[in-house]
Every structure is written in C-alpha cells, then in structure tokens.
Scaffold this motif. Sequence first.
Motif, mmCIF file in Angstrom:
data_model
loop_
_atom_site.group_PDB
_atom_site.id
_atom_site.type_symbol
_atom_site.label_atom_id
_atom_site.label_comp_id
_atom_site.label_asym_id
_atom_site.label_seq_id
_atom_site.Cartn_x
_atom_site.Cartn_y
_atom_site.Cartn_z
ATOM 1 N N GLY A 1 -4.888 9.815 -7.518
ATOM 2 C CA GLY A 1 -4.371 8.624 -7.531
ATOM 3 C C GLY A 1 -2.965 8.580 -7.934
ATOM 4 O O GLY A 1 -2.200 7.917 -7.389
ATOM 5 N N GLN A 2 -2.634 9.179 -9.084
ATOM 6 C CA GLN A 2 -1.456 9.367 -9.403
ATOM 7 C C GLN A 2 -0.558 10.012 -8.131
ATOM 8 O O GLN A 2 0.744 9.689 -8.092
ATOM 9 C CB GLN A 2 -1.407 10.192 -10.844
ATOM 10 C CG GLN A 2 -1.972 9.576 -11.812
ATOM 11 C CD GLN A 2 -1.871 10.338 -12.997
ATOM 12 O OE1 GLN A 2 -1.958 11.522 -13.011
ATOM 13 N NE2 GLN A 2 -2.156 9.915 -14.163
ATOM 14 N N ARG A 3 -0.927 11.039 -7.693
ATOM 15 C CA ARG A 3 -0.157 11.524 -6.627
ATOM 16 C C ARG A 3 0.138 10.606 -5.357
ATOM 17 O O ARG A 3 1.172 10.654 -4.781
ATOM 18 C CB ARG A 3 -1.085 12.913 -5.959
ATOM 19 C CG ARG A 3 0.210 13.991 -5.087
ATOM 20 C CD ARG A 3 -0.578 15.060 -5.036
ATOM 21 N NE ARG A 3 -1.866 15.136 -4.102
ATOM 22 C CZ ARG A 3 -1.732 15.401 -2.978
ATOM 23 N NH1 ARG A 3 -0.533 15.427 -2.091
ATOM 24 N NH2 ARG A 3 -2.821 15.432 -1.978
ATOM 25 N N LEU A 4 -0.857 9.651 -5.121
ATOM 26 C CA LEU A 4 -0.777 8.651 -4.099
ATOM 27 C C LEU A 4 0.402 7.708 -4.584
ATOM 28 O O LEU A 4 1.267 7.296 -3.922
ATOM 29 C CB LEU A 4 -2.068 8.211 -3.846
ATOM 30 C CG LEU A 4 -1.911 7.280 -2.626
ATOM 31 C CD1 LEU A 4 -1.771 7.593 -1.378
ATOM 32 C CD2 LEU A 4 -3.307 6.388 -2.419
ATOM 33 N N THR A 5 0.276 7.601 -5.843
ATOM 34 C CA THR A 5 1.376 6.660 -6.413
ATOM 35 C C THR A 5 2.618 7.301 -6.109
ATOM 36 O O THR A 5 3.557 6.446 -5.862
ATOM 37 C CB THR A 5 1.150 6.357 -7.790
ATOM 38 O OG1 THR A 5 -0.233 5.906 -8.019
ATOM 39 C CG2 THR A 5 2.039 5.485 -8.456
ATOM 40 N N GLU A 6 2.730 8.241 -6.617
ATOM 41 C CA GLU A 6 4.295 9.093 -6.292
ATOM 42 C C GLU A 6 4.658 8.948 -4.916
ATOM 43 O O GLU A 6 5.580 8.750 -4.593
ATOM 44 C CB GLU A 6 4.082 10.305 -6.862
ATOM 45 C CG GLU A 6 3.831 10.858 -8.272
ATOM 46 C CD GLU A 6 3.685 11.932 -8.759
ATOM 47 O OE1 GLU A 6 3.679 12.885 -7.846
ATOM 48 O OE2 GLU A 6 3.256 12.467 -10.057
ATOM 49 N N LEU A 7 3.468 9.300 -3.846
ATOM 50 C CA LEU A 7 4.101 9.109 -2.548
ATOM 51 C C LEU A 7 4.394 7.777 -2.114
ATOM 52 O O LEU A 7 5.547 7.727 -1.593
ATOM 53 C CB LEU A 7 2.715 9.462 -1.776
ATOM 54 C CG LEU A 7 2.784 9.337 -0.272
ATOM 55 C CD1 LEU A 7 4.095 10.225 0.429
ATOM 56 C CD2 LEU A 7 1.874 9.736 0.452
ATOM 57 N N VAL A 8 3.690 6.724 -2.442
ATOM 58 C CA VAL A 8 4.059 5.253 -2.353
ATOM 59 C C VAL A 8 5.407 5.062 -3.025
ATOM 60 O O VAL A 8 6.550 4.393 -2.092
ATOM 61 C CB VAL A 8 2.897 4.229 -2.860
ATOM 62 C CG1 VAL A 8 3.539 2.716 -2.719
ATOM 63 C CG2 VAL A 8 1.955 4.571 -2.155
ATOM 64 N N ASP A 9 5.751 5.493 -4.115
ATOM 65 C CA ASP A 9 7.219 5.267 -4.675
ATOM 66 C C ASP A 9 8.181 6.159 -3.955
ATOM 67 O O ASP A 9 8.981 5.207 -3.938
ATOM 68 C CB ASP A 9 7.043 5.811 -6.191
ATOM 69 C CG ASP A 9 6.321 5.087 -7.163
ATOM 70 O OD1 ASP A 9 6.048 3.980 -6.860
ATOM 71 O OD2 ASP A 9 5.787 5.768 -8.205
ATOM 72 N N ASP A 10 7.743 7.311 -3.506
ATOM 73 C CA ASP A 10 8.904 7.892 -2.854
ATOM 74 C C ASP A 10 9.206 7.031 -1.645
ATOM 75 O O ASP A 10 10.190 7.069 -0.917
ATOM 76 C CB ASP A 10 8.453 9.331 -2.410
ATOM 77 C CG ASP A 10 8.427 10.219 -3.805
ATOM 78 O OD1 ASP A 10 9.185 9.780 -4.748
ATOM 79 O OD2 ASP A 10 7.823 11.273 -3.801
#
Length: 823
Positions: free
Chosen positions: A427-436
């Motif tokens: 979930g945190q990795r997906l959050t980073e992807l969305v942020d990027d």
Amino acid sequence: MSRIFRKTLVAVVVVFGVAANATALLSAWLFHQHLTGEYVTTGRAIAMAIAAGSPDALASGDAAAVQAMIDEFLRIEGVGYIFVTNRRGEVVAHTFVPAMPASLGVSPPTGPARGGVAHMELPGLGDYVQVTAPILAGQAGSVSVGMDKAGIWVAMRGAVMSQEALMLAVLAVAVVVFYALISGISRPLVELAGYAVKIRDHDFSAKPPRTGDDEVGVLARAMETMAAQLSLLVSDLTRAVADTTRELQSSLAHTRAIIDNLADGLLVLDADGLVTLHNPALLAMFDRAPEGLVGHAATASFPAVLTDLATTARREGQAAAEVRLAGGGTGKAVATAVRLAGEDREVAILLVRDITAEKEVDRMKTEFISTVSHELRTPLTSVLGFAKIIRRKFADGVAPALAEAEPRTWRAAQQIRDNLDIIVAEGQRLTELVDDVLDIAKMESGRYEWEMAALSLAEAAEHAVKAALPLATRKGLTLSCAMPPSLPKVLGDRDRLVQVFVNLIGNAVKFTEAGSIAVAAEAVGPEILVSVRDSGCGIAADDLERVFEKFKQAGDTLTEKPKGTGLGLPICRQIIERHGGRIWAESEPGRGSAFLFTLPVLVGDARVAACPLPAAPMRAGQAGNGIRRVLVVDDDASVRRYLVTLLGEAGYVTAEAGNGLEALALAVSWQPDCITMDLRMPGMDGKEAIRRLRLDAATRGIPIVVVSVASRREGEASGADAAVAKPVDQEAFLATVRGLLEGHDAVAPRPCLIYARNGARQLARRYFLCPGEATALSEEADLWRAVEGGFQGTVFVPAALGHDLDLDRLCAYPGLHVIIIPD
C-alpha cells in the motif's frame, strides 16, 4: 593593310632607323678621327718643311724670306694659318690678316719639348688643329701650322648624307620585300581569324578559307575538325540543358507544391533575419498576408521568438520553442541552421506545427491522470489505514492470545501478520507510485507549485543522505557526502531538490549490492556540478538516455522484476530542467554508475529560507485528560470511518459530516473542539466551508485540520490551521489534532514558543491558538535554553525544522505541548 603588316612595318622601320643612325654615327666618328689624323699629318709635314728651310733666313734676320715661304704653304687645302717664331718666342712671320689674334700669344721656347699638337678655338675664326715643329731642335725658334676643322665637318656631312640616302633606299626595298612576304602570310591568317569568329558565334556551317599545305593550312583543317566536334557537343549540350531545365522546372513545381501544401508552417530566414521563403500554412497560422514579407525583417510580421530561434540555431545547430499563434493557438517551432550548397551563406529553416489539439489532448491526459491519482488516494487512505489498524490490533490483542495456541494456529497467525505487513508495504509502494504519477502530471502540465528560494545544496544533500542512511546501512553500503559548505547558493525549491537527491541515492542503494555510494559537488564556472556515484551493476550504453523516460528502466523488464515505478528519474529530469540545469548518466556495465546534474549559481547573496520537510510524528500519550469532540468532514464514507476509528481509539468523541453544508450545521449545533476537513467535496467544498466557519462568531475559534489530496499550499491557503495529506499517516494526523486541541485552551491561557527561522511573521495567522504570551525563537540553542529553564506551554514547530529536532526529547518535558505545523 592588316594588323600584322602594320606591326611588322613599324618593327622594320624602328630596326632600320636604329641601325642606320647607329651606323651613321659610328661612320661619322671614324671619319672624323681619320680626317683629324690626316690634318695632323699634313700640318706636321708643312711645319717640318718650313722648319727645315727657314734656319738661314732666321739666322740672317730675313723675315721677308720666311714670310714668302709660309705664304706658299697657305695655298694647301685645309691650312688655316701659319706663323714662325724666333728663339726668343717673337713672331717673325704669320699669315693672319691684318694681325695675329691675341689668343695665339706665345712664350719663348724652352728646349725640344716645344713641338706638339693642340686643338685651338679662335673667336671669329673657327676651330683649328695646331701642329708645332721646332727649328733646329728649338734653338732657332718654331713653326706652327693651324689646320682648319671646317673642312673635316664638310667632308663628314657629305659622307653621312650619302650613307643615310643609301639606308633609306635599302629600307624602301626591305619594306617592299616584307610587304610581299607578310601579305602572303597575313591574308590566310585574316581569313582564318574570320572563320574563328564565326565558330565563336556558333556558326558551325561556315567553311574554312582555302589554304595550302603549310602551317596555316594545317591550322585551318584542324579548326574545321574542331568546329565539327564543337557542333556536336553544343547540340548535345543544348539538348541536355533543355532536358535539365524541364526537370528542374518540374522539380521546382513539385517542391513548390509540397511547400505550399505543407500542413506545417515553413519560414526561411537569412543571416540578417530577412524572410527569403514562406508558405501559405505559415501565413494562415499567424494571420498574415503574403505581400511585403520576402526581403523584409521577420520581426515586422512574426513573433520575435522565431528570430531568436534562428539566431540560436546558427549558434547551436538546432533550437525549438513554443510560439503563440493567431486566434490563441499554440505552435511548436523548430529551427535548423543550413549552409546552402555552393554558396558561402547560411540560412535558418523554421518549421512551425500547430499543436493546439495536442496540447488540449495532453491537458486532458494530465487532468485524467490527476483525477485518477486523487481518486486513488482516497481509497488508499482507507485501505492502508485499516490495514495498519488491523496489523496493530492483531499484534496487540490477537497474537499474544495465540502464544500458547497449537502450532498450526500459531503458524496461521504468523502468516496473517506477514500478509498484513505485505499489504501495508505494498500500500505504501502504491502510494509512492500515485504520488510520482501526480507529481509528473503536474510538472508536465505546468501547474506544479514551485516554492523557489535561495538555498544551500550542501544542506539539501545532507538532509537526503540522513534520510537514506538507514537503508544503505541495512544493505552494508558506505554512503558518503563530500559537498563543501562553501558552495555558492542556488535558487530552487528545496523540497524538490531534496527529492532529486533522495531519488538518485535511493536508486544507487537499490542497484548496489556491495561497495559504496558517494555524493559530491563542485563549482564549475557559473554552475554547480553534482554527482551521485555508486559501485553497483552499471547501466548499458543503450539505456543511459532511456532511463530518463517515463515508466522505463534499465535492463529487461520482461525477464527481471522491476525495482520501482520508473518515474523517479523522469521526475528528477523535470525538476532539474525546471531549475535551469541538465541531468545525465555515465556508466559502464559492471563498473558502477554516476548520475550527474548541474544547477546555475544564484547571482548575488540571498538568505536561505526555511524549507519544508515531512512532519515528524509526536510521542504517544500527549493528549489531555479531558474528553474532546472532533467533527470529521469527508464525502467518502470509508475515509470518515477510518478517521473516526483513529480518533475514537485516541479517546476523542467524534461526529461525521458528508459535505460542507452538514459540517456548518453540526459545527454550530454540536460545537466540536476540532474539525477535520476534506477540501474536494460535492456541493459546498471544504474551502468554502472553512470560509463560512471563520465568518461565524460561534465557530470562528475552532481549530481546523485539512485532510485532503490537495497540495500543501492549497491546504494552507484554505484558512485551516494545519494540513495532512492523504493517504493519512495516522501518527502525524493524531499528533496534529492533539497539538491543536491541547494548544486551544480559552479557560487557562498558556504561553507559546514559536520556533521559526523567520520568526513569528510566517506563523502570524495561527496566533489565535496562543491566547497567552507568544515568543518567537530563531535559534535551536535558544529553544533548548527556554525549555530546560522550566518553560511550560505550547511549542509550535514548523515541519521544515522539526525533522532536525530531537522531538522525543522535546516532548518528554513535563507541561510542554508540541504542535507540528505543516509549512
């Protein structure tokens, strides 16, 4: 008379004239010498004859006899005068009438040297050759005979005249002979010259003159053959020129048709910026008439950016920029410098493409990505938040209860815990992807909010190294930073530059299994060159530029698991280019990689502004003992449920509102102690709701925390007291709410400390949280001195400075409440 004959005649006359005159002069000189010798010989003979016959008469003093003797010799041709002197030098007899000239005065003879020859010039009488002979060896006197030179000149003139007449006769005969010879040569040459003129005028039907077998005839026949060959060559050349002309006209018509029907605008400028060529598409793009363009300055009819592009292209080879079109459209202009073949001049060719539709599509794409990213953040808040809650409750309540369970149950519990860890990590990795994705979409659309200020790259790099150091340490890597603090300052967005350092260092850690990572920088002229080098696996030459493309990574992503989103380096490129620099990679497979970028040095000295950092979490257990009420406002029910769960577990009483209107009604009737507000909601959005809450005296003092996917600046501009971004970090969220509630005590005013590099000026809008005394501190030492001196109250710490503070130590002091304020 032909030119050859005239030239030959002049040459003959000149040659004969020079020869005749030279011969005449030589003959005259020789004749003069001969006659002079004859005169001297004659005079000497006469003098010696008189000297031999006069001694007796002179001895007896018979001057008459001497006179008679010399008078006889006077009749000889050429004799001009004779006179006789005695031994005392006195003239005894002479032939002058009536008297002897004074210029012939003599002196007494002295020995045998009295004889000789002398040239005499007697005034009124003429020139003479005087021959003197002694009488009796000079003892009796001497005899002088003057030979008149006039006879010599008369004889010379006669001889010269005869010779000149002979030379003239010879010249006449030579002219006649030369005329006959030259006429025989010049006539065919003249005719041959006329034939050559006809050939020159392309009259190949002319016939050569009739000549013999001499050299002129050979030349005539050779010219006839050459004329025939030239006739064939000229015919072939004429046909070739006609064919080439037709092909050229066809090619020009084809090229003109292509240029005229190009969808892109074409503009050609010379070195002086004058228009040499254009097409109708260009005129339509800029709404210009074709008259008065060619040969005139481009700046008079087109935007100045086109001329600037042409200048840049001549210097750098090629240049590109966007240009404003007529009617509000957007065009992409590309300029290329071209040197014309066979000409020593250079032109700039500009192609202008109407990209208005592409820009609109790109805008729609960006808005779509932004919307999707925002929509993804909202469910991510619930998914990630509830996953963390489940993991915590499982660890705190379920796992201890299963400690004594059977192995199968224990293994299942361990698997559940591991799965929850995976869910949270992913979930945190997906959050980073969305942020990027959201970051790069905003950067490409030009809507990213840049916070430019003078800053130190050394400080930004140090911040990033501290953040990445634990990750490098876990892999056993050495992470070093060699950036001298004396580096010049740059103008930039500190958050974004820290993001560049974090991305580059993170990539280096990710792709390095053993060795070291070094961050370094140096000033190179007007720029600062920064490098991040690692000893990892390296990058192939074909991938060095490809790694800066979106969603692209080095290596084979079909056979290897991708290590990231593929957006980190494209975001770095966007950030660096936005700051006026450039970024590139250098690497060899198996020998590590180096990522380098440059940033322009800031001209002048500027103060380094405080730069934002992520909010640090507060210690647990800082909430007050009183029960506080928190109103949760969000249009997403899952998010509301998640926030209510967090707040409920923290000991707060909560209420929910699905939009701005419900929030206003509940705020007035329920009077919460704090409100969490989403900004983007249907109907009345959060910003309008906050504005109305601030206008109402009953709700004006309620602290408001924005919980939204909006940007930090948008959250602060809404009028709220703090902002937390989705997906929500529960510790940061609870610390913010707790700080606002504990700092808002209208019954017992508490003093406040505001720790900020720029003092209280930037935090003035939060003064309503400090009904007591507010003190601004700009130095960390002053903050610790005040806290250790027994200060009790509220400490406001901007997130930009909270990262470098020991917050655990600060929160441990009794009677001290710490509020982390997002910048």
